[in-house]
Enzyme design. Structure first.
Site, mmCIF file in Angstrom:
data_model
loop_
_atom_site.group_PDB
_atom_site.id
_atom_site.type_symbol
_atom_site.label_atom_id
_atom_site.label_comp_id
_atom_site.label_asym_id
_atom_site.label_seq_id
_atom_site.Cartn_x
_atom_site.Cartn_y
_atom_site.Cartn_z
ATOM 1 N N SER A 64 -1.820 6.396 1.220
ATOM 2 C CA SER A 64 -1.489 5.275 0.218
ATOM 3 C C SER A 64 -0.520 5.602 -0.653
ATOM 4 O O SER A 64 -0.160 4.694 -1.805
ATOM 5 C CB SER A 64 -2.803 4.689 -0.173
ATOM 6 O OG SER A 64 -3.617 3.997 0.781
ATOM 7 N N LYS A 67 2.531 3.723 -1.242
ATOM 8 C CA LYS A 67 2.773 2.387 -1.782
ATOM 9 C C LYS A 67 3.314 2.250 -2.974
ATOM 10 O O LYS A 67 3.813 1.168 -3.200
ATOM 11 C CB LYS A 67 1.118 1.944 -1.994
ATOM 12 C CG LYS A 67 0.323 1.810 -0.681
ATOM 13 C CD LYS A 67 -1.175 1.388 -0.694
ATOM 14 C CE LYS A 67 -1.845 1.416 0.611
ATOM 15 N NZ LYS A 67 -3.193 1.333 0.531
ATOM 16 N N TYR A 191 3.657 -0.421 8.260
ATOM 17 C CA TYR A 191 2.754 0.223 7.227
ATOM 18 C C TYR A 191 2.086 1.189 7.676
ATOM 19 O O TYR A 191 2.027 2.470 6.903
ATOM 20 C CB TYR A 191 1.604 -1.024 7.016
ATOM 21 C CG TYR A 191 0.224 -0.715 6.374
ATOM 22 C CD1 TYR A 191 0.443 -0.246 4.868
ATOM 23 C CD2 TYR A 191 -0.832 -0.155 6.847
ATOM 24 C CE1 TYR A 191 -0.568 0.111 4.045
ATOM 25 C CE2 TYR A 191 -2.025 0.032 6.319
ATOM 26 C CZ TYR A 191 -1.610 0.306 4.511
ATOM 27 O OH TYR A 191 -2.617 0.812 4.262
ATOM 28 N N TYR A 243 -8.098 2.305 -6.453
ATOM 29 C CA TYR A 243 -8.954 1.274 -5.993
ATOM 30 C C TYR A 243 -9.918 0.975 -6.916
ATOM 31 O O TYR A 243 -9.821 0.707 -8.186
ATOM 32 C CB TYR A 243 -9.364 1.771 -4.756
ATOM 33 C CG TYR A 243 -8.595 2.227 -3.705
ATOM 34 C CD1 TYR A 243 -7.444 1.453 -3.287
ATOM 35 C CD2 TYR A 243 -8.357 3.498 -3.350
ATOM 36 C CE1 TYR A 243 -6.387 1.847 -2.555
ATOM 37 C CE2 TYR A 243 -7.310 3.914 -2.349
ATOM 38 C CZ TYR A 243 -6.430 3.253 -1.924
ATOM 39 O OH TYR A 243 -5.349 3.787 -1.396
ATOM 40 N N VAL A 261 -5.854 8.758 1.053
ATOM 41 C CA VAL A 261 -7.039 9.178 1.556
ATOM 42 C C VAL A 261 -6.577 10.720 2.266
ATOM 43 O O VAL A 261 -7.615 11.216 2.894
ATOM 44 C CB VAL A 261 -7.982 8.438 2.538
ATOM 45 C CG1 VAL A 261 -8.350 7.172 1.749
ATOM 46 C CG2 VAL A 261 -6.856 8.042 3.799
#
Length: 312
Positions: A64, A67, A191, A243, A261
């Site tokens: 992630s 992103k 993605y 998050y 992760v």
């Protein structure tokens, strides 16, 4: 003046001896096989000086963290129109939660949760072929780092495709609300492959320099984004980058950051440094256990927290 090199080496030694290393992401088979004893950290200061320790040059799956860079590209493509399809608020929910999409008409809360990043991938796809979008992404990462060796890990990508049922659910749900324009399988392919890029701490710290330097790439002097856009990306990293653990990270570390992760965390000390820490074991929120601790100690010992009025 703090001796940054000494601080980085001390933290790496402390992390090597830490008993509580968290748990690796076992739902993606190649990540489950990573040695939880690994730890790396790289700090690149504003003048270009790099301090690295531990496993700072070992590539890992950025997941992630990508992103941050896909958001940068999407803003470059459609500008503020992006915010009609993705929000800018902390989610307070797990990174792969579907709950808020139902109550908020298929609009993801922010671009750093999975649903938001899937919409960003849809924006980047536009009328292009997936391979073209992925080629653009790799070229962007290579240009930021000055390193043409950065690649996508196909083994990781295939493993994620085989088990990515939750992401497929998120994408189909948003498609039902009209918030995806391209076919779901093409969007998910883009993605997943963006998440499967492999980079080291040193490479990620190089890639994040433009966010430390008001949107400019210090190596080339060229502008990547405007100063205002760099500030907004940093703001989103601070409020949404971890998050449902974003508030805790801001409280303890006080730096804009984005976790993945794979165990990496990219952090930015505006005007001072671009930083990446990597330790594959995760805490209960899905963020690197020792990476978070290391960055907390770095911020404490340097005074780099954005809430520190003096600084290091």
């Amino acid at each position: 003046m703090a001796d940054i090199g000494a601080i980085v080496r001390e933290i790496a030694e402390e992390m090597a001896a830490a008993p509580d290393r968290g748990r690796v992401a076992d739902y993606i088979a190649p990540l489950a096989a990573i040695d939880p004893g690994k730890f790396g950290i790289a700090v690149i200061e504003a003048d270009g000086t790099c301090h690295a320790a531990g496993d700072a040059d070992e590539p890992f799956s950025i997941q992630s963290i990508c992103k941050v860079f896909t958001l940068t590209m999407a803003l470059g493509k459609v500008g503020d129109a992006l915010w009609q399809r993705v929000g800018r608020e902390p989610s307070g929910s797990a990174f792969n939660s579907i709950v808020q999409l139902e109550t908020e008409a298929g609009i993801p809360r922010n671009p750093f949760i999975n649903a938001g990043a899937i919409v960003v991938s849809d924006v980047l796809l536009g009328g292009l072929e997936p391979r073209e979008v992925l080629g653009e992404f790799l070229r962007f990462m290579r240009s930021l780092t000055g390193d043409d060796t950065i690649v996508m890990d196909e083994i990781v990508a295939r493993a994620e495709q085989a088990t990515g049922f939750r992401n497929a659910a998120l994408a189909n749900y948003m498609k039902a609300f009209g918030n995806l324009t391209n076919p779901v399988d093409r969007v998910l392919g883009v993605y997943i492959h963006q998440c499967a890029v492999a980079m080291s701490c040193r490479q990620l710290a190089l890639a994040g320099r433009f966010l430390m330097a008001r949107g400019r790439n210090p190596a080339t002097g060229g502008g990547v984004v405007s100063p205002g856009r760099a500030r907004r990306i940093n703001a989103l990293m601070m409020t949404c980058g971890h998050y449902d653990g974003s508030g805790e990270f801001a409280f303890r570390v006080g730096l804009p950051g984005k976790s993945g992760v794979g165990g990496g965390i990219l952090a930015v000390a505006p005007g001072r440094a671009s930083i990446c820490a990597w330790a594959p074991g995760l805490n209960e929120r899905g963020n690197s256990q020792l990476g978070s601790v290391a960055l907390e100690r770095l911020a404490q010992r340097t005074g780099w927290s954005v809430f520190d009025p003096v600084g290091g």
